[in-house]
Design an enzyme around this catalytic site. Sequence first.
Site, PDB file in Angstrom:
ATOM      1  N   GLN A 165      -7.862   5.607   2.078  1.00 46.39           N
ATOM      2  CA  GLN A 165      -6.859   4.546   2.195  1.00 46.39           C
ATOM      3  C   GLN A 165      -5.463   5.150   2.350  1.00 46.39           C
ATOM      4  O   GLN A 165      -4.650   4.681   3.157  1.00 46.39           O
ATOM      5  CB  GLN A 165      -6.913   3.643   0.965  1.00 46.39           C
ATOM      6  N   ILE A 173      -6.722   9.425 -11.931  1.00 46.44           N
ATOM      7  CA  ILE A 173      -6.727   9.449 -13.408  1.00 46.44           C
ATOM      8  C   ILE A 173      -8.166   9.151 -13.856  1.00 46.44           C
ATOM      9  O   ILE A 173      -8.804   8.212 -13.354  1.00 46.44           O
ATOM     10  CB  ILE A 173      -5.743   8.403 -13.996  1.00 46.44           C
ATOM     11  N   GLN A 232      -9.456  -7.612   3.152  1.00 47.18           N
ATOM     12  CA  GLN A 232     -10.018  -6.262   3.065  1.00 47.18           C
ATOM     13  C   GLN A 232     -11.391  -6.223   2.399  1.00 47.18           C
ATOM     14  O   GLN A 232     -11.972  -5.165   2.218  1.00 47.18           O
ATOM     15  CB  GLN A 232      -9.055  -5.316   2.351  1.00 47.18           C
ATOM     16  N   LEU A 246     -10.788   6.248 -12.995  1.00 44.23           N
ATOM     17  CA  LEU A 246     -10.443   4.876 -13.375  1.00 44.23           C
ATOM     18  C   LEU A 246     -10.417   3.988 -12.146  1.00 44.23           C
ATOM     19  O   LEU A 246      -9.938   4.373 -11.082  1.00 44.23           O
ATOM     20  CB  LEU A 246      -9.089   4.839 -14.089  1.00 44.23           C
ATOM     21  N   ARG A 290     -12.792  -1.856 -10.965  1.00 41.05           N
ATOM     22  CA  ARG A 290     -14.193  -2.308 -10.938  1.00 41.05           C
ATOM     23  C   ARG A 290     -15.000  -1.790 -12.138  1.00 41.05           C
ATOM     24  O   ARG A 290     -16.061  -2.330 -12.432  1.00 41.05           O
ATOM     25  CB  ARG A 290     -14.870  -1.834  -9.645  1.00 41.05           C
ATOM     26  N   GLY A 325      -4.401   4.478 -14.071  1.00 35.04           N
ATOM     27  CA  GLY A 325      -4.161   5.006 -12.720  1.00 35.04           C
ATOM     28  C   GLY A 325      -2.960   4.305 -12.086  1.00 35.04           C
ATOM     29  O   GLY A 325      -2.030   4.950 -11.585  1.00 35.04           O
ATOM     30  N   HIS A 326      -2.966   2.957 -12.139  1.00 34.37           N
ATOM     31  CA  HIS A 326      -1.826   2.208 -11.591  1.00 34.37           C
ATOM     32  C   HIS A 326      -0.546   2.544 -12.358  1.00 34.37           C
ATOM     33  O   HIS A 326       0.518   2.730 -11.766  1.00 34.37           O
ATOM     34  CB  HIS A 326      -2.052   0.698 -11.734  1.00 34.37           C
ATOM     35  N   LYS A 351      -7.572   8.343  -5.598  1.00 31.24           N
ATOM     36  CA  LYS A 351      -8.988   7.971  -5.685  1.00 31.24           C
ATOM     37  C   LYS A 351      -9.412   7.328  -4.361  1.00 31.24           C
ATOM     38  O   LYS A 351     -10.476   7.592  -3.842  1.00 31.24           O
ATOM     39  CB  LYS A 351      -9.257   7.016  -6.846  1.00 31.24           C
ATOM     40  N   ASP A 352      -8.519   6.477  -3.835  1.00 27.16           N
ATOM     41  CA  ASP A 352      -8.766   5.873  -2.517  1.00 27.16           C
ATOM     42  C   ASP A 352      -8.163   6.801  -1.466  1.00 27.16           C
ATOM     43  O   ASP A 352      -7.195   6.454  -0.784  1.00 27.16           O
ATOM     44  CB  ASP A 352      -8.149   4.484  -2.468  1.00 27.16           C
TER      45      ASP A 352
HETATM   46  O1  PAF Z   1      -5.693  -0.045  -3.393  1.00 29.92           O
HETATM   47  C1  PAF Z   1      -5.516  -1.279  -3.524  1.00 29.92           C
HETATM   48  O2  PAF Z   1      -5.442  -1.834  -4.631  1.00 29.92           O
HETATM   49  C2  PAF Z   1      -5.419  -2.145  -2.283  1.00 29.92           C
HETATM   50  O3  PAF Z   1      -6.253  -1.681  -1.281  1.00 29.92           O
HETATM   51  C3  PAF Z   1      -3.976  -2.320  -1.768  1.00 29.92           C
HETATM   52  C4  PAF Z   1      -3.385  -1.006  -1.325  1.00 29.92           C
HETATM   53  C5  PAF Z   1      -3.119  -2.923  -2.868  1.00 29.92           C
HETATM   54  C6  PAF Z   1      -3.954  -3.271  -0.573  1.00 29.92           C
HETATM   55  O4  PAF Z   1      -4.469  -4.518  -0.899  1.00 29.92           O
END
Ligand code: PAF
Length: 281
Positions: A154, A177, A61, A185, A188, A36-37, A150-151
């Site tokens: 966010q 992904i 967070q 993905l 965690r 995903g990243h 996925k987030d």
């Molecule tokens: O999605 C993430 O991995 C985190 O919330 C982020 C955007 C890097 C902020 O810490």
Amino acid sequence: MKIFHNKADLKKEIAFLKAQKKTVGFVPTMGSLHKGHLSLIHLAKEQCDTVLCSIFINPTQFNDQKDYNLYPRHEENDIKLLKNENCDLLYLPLVDDIYPDGVQKKTYPLNNLGNVLEGAFRKGHFDGVIEVVKRLFDIVEPDRAYFGLKDFQQLAVVRWMVDYFGLNIEIIGGPIIRNNNGLALSSRNERLNSEQLKSALKLSKGLFYIKDNYKTETFKTLRQNVLNDLEKDPLIRIEYLELADSSNLQPIKDYSQAASPGVFLAAKVGEIRLIDNIILF
Ligand code: PAF
């Protein structure tokens, strides 16, 4: 790939790139990188001259200290993966570099966007996300920044933040992904044992079931069918399974109440909290 541990050095590098009129694409992460990243890095490479990834597990967070302590950390492997993806720059700060005056928790006027879904279940989480992303944006001053869908909430919060602070940064969402079995993905996922992994697969299956049937059944019926199935599994504890307007994440009762409705889910599988979502249309 150049690696920076402090913001002064990184800012010099960015100033040098900007002087040459290079565009900077930024992919902020908390490490334990997965496909995903890497898909975000790939997208940024296509759209920008230089791509910077950051890896920083942001303490502000996490609303649960245990979750912070147990968050997976795999720096060496992450560096390898980023090099393979031809990422240009990596920022790997310690907490003091981001929070030189100590870790501070502020609150931001997210209003309705902050009170629903993740905002309702993880008090203060989005304030911490805003805090760190704003600090990272101030250091990096990217042209574009990339976040995974996925987030989903966010991404909406980051868009709100860019508007709130009047930042000139284009925010780009990359697709979710999934593995071959449909599981979204997530860093965690590696904490799931084999039994929990089987249970976790039922979450995305539930979302796909709703997407496959929404044209002929009400959300109320489909939601209940999914809950009946998931609640049979002793490893799963559902936090929410909601229909919402994907433009503002506000809850809706039926599909026709939004131009683009989505289904949003959070559940604990054992101790591991997972989220997922699907946009219906
Ligand atoms: O999605 C993430 O991995 C985190 O919330 C982020 C955007 C890097 C902020 O810490």
